[in-house]
Design an enzyme around this catalytic site. Structure first.
Site, short mmCIF file in Angstrom:
data_model
loop_
_atom_site.label_atom_id
_atom_site.label_comp_id
_atom_site.label_asym_id
_atom_site.label_seq_id
_atom_site.Cartn_x
_atom_site.Cartn_y
_atom_site.Cartn_z
N HIS A 55 0.84 -1.21 0.00
CA HIS A 55 0.00 0.00 0.00
C HIS A 55 0.86 1.25 0.00
CE1 HIS A 55 0.72 -0.45 4.31
NE2 HIS A 55 0.15 0.72 4.56
N ASP A 59 5.83 4.67 4.85
CA ASP A 59 6.73 3.71 5.51
C ASP A 59 6.78 2.38 4.77
OD1 ASP A 59 4.00 3.58 6.56
OD2 ASP A 59 4.72 2.04 7.94
N ASP A 131 -0.29 -3.76 6.27
CA ASP A 131 -0.91 -3.23 7.50
C ASP A 131 -2.38 -3.64 7.62
OD1 ASP A 131 1.51 -1.99 7.89
OD2 ASP A 131 0.76 0.06 7.69
FE FE Z 1 2.77 0.83 7.97
ZN ZN Z 2 0.01 1.71 6.50
#
Ligand code: FE
Ligand code: ZN
Length: 259
Positions: A55, A59, A131
């Protein structure tokens, strides 16, 4: 591809950039920072052959330009989203990626909720879920509805129990604290917390985890378990009619009162 050929490259505060390798060829997943990846590749004598992205959050992608500069022309597979800077080959639900070096055969699952274009990579008994699902927890719902995220987690939960879950952050101990709010009497949670503390004290990662262990201890995969449903209903102060409603209550409870 098996767990022996996958290792974590710790990055930023608590990210893991997963590196899959075979006979000197490597692929990394979600490089949020180029330097630790470059260092690991040099240390282990690996050539970077490709990048997988789950995604668009910084980060997970900010290392892409630096790695492309060092390894020109490698493919960067990721979600079809203009915010996923650096992705050169967009993929969606059901796409299949096969590489010869390192040998990889993975399918893409579209798992919206944390972000609307979040994908996961699944194959060879391994899941790179970014995530969406964390060890003993799940990602925050930034885009889309609670129902969307609950459906994405249901899809992960339907994978074989022995699936190894490679999530993108070291959040286990923190997540277990909330899990114990939900199920304070769970012996499985107590065992898992002791094990996670031991691993962290030794400087070791608590991931990958298995889907079997997540089903046993992760409250966000246990919305159909009577004790979890009852805890969510106590917190809400009213009955919750669907697993998605239980999920939404748990997620809001953690967001507002735990984190
Ligand atoms: Fe993340
Ligand atoms: Zn994320």
């Amino acid at each position: 591809m098996n767990a022996n050929s996958i290792f974590p490259i710790p990055a930023l505060d608590d990210n893991y950039i997963w590196c899959l390798h075979h006979e000197g060829d490597a692929v990394v997943v979600d490089p949020g920072d180029p330097q630790p990846v470059a260092d690991a590749l040099r240390t282990w004598g690996l050539r970077l052959r490709g990048i997988l992205v789950t995604h668009h959050h910084y980060d997970h992608i900010d290392g892409i330009p630096g790695l492309l500069a060092a390894f020109p022309g490698i493919a960067v597979y990721g979600p079809d989203d203009v915010r996923a800077h650096g992705v050169t080959r967009t993929v969606g639900e059901g796409a299949r990626i096969r590489l010869d070096a390192p040998p990889i055969d993975m399918r893409v699952m579209a798992l919206p909720g944390h972000t609307r274009s979040h994908i996961a990579w699944c194959g060879g008994g391994v899941l790179f879920c970014g995530d969406v699902l964390f060890s003993a927890g799940c990602g925050r719902v930034f885009e889309g509805t609670m129902e969307t995220m609950a459906a994405s987690l249901d899809r992960i939960a339907a994978l074989p129990p022995e699936t190894l879950v490679y999530c993108a952050h070291e959040y286990t101990l923190d997540n277990l604290g909330f899990a114990r709010w939900v199920e304070p009497d769970s012996p499985a949670l107590a065992r898992r917390e002791a094990e996670a503390k031991r691993l962290r004290a030794a400087g070791r990662p608590t991931v990958p985890t298995t889907l079997a262990l997540e089903r046993e201890t992760n409250p966000f995969l246990r919305t159909r378990t009577p004790a979890v449903k009852a805890a969510a209903e106590r917190h809400a102060g009213h009955p919750l009619d669907t697993p998605a409603a239980v999920f939404a209550e748990l997620r809001q409870w953690k967001d507002r009162e735990y984190d």
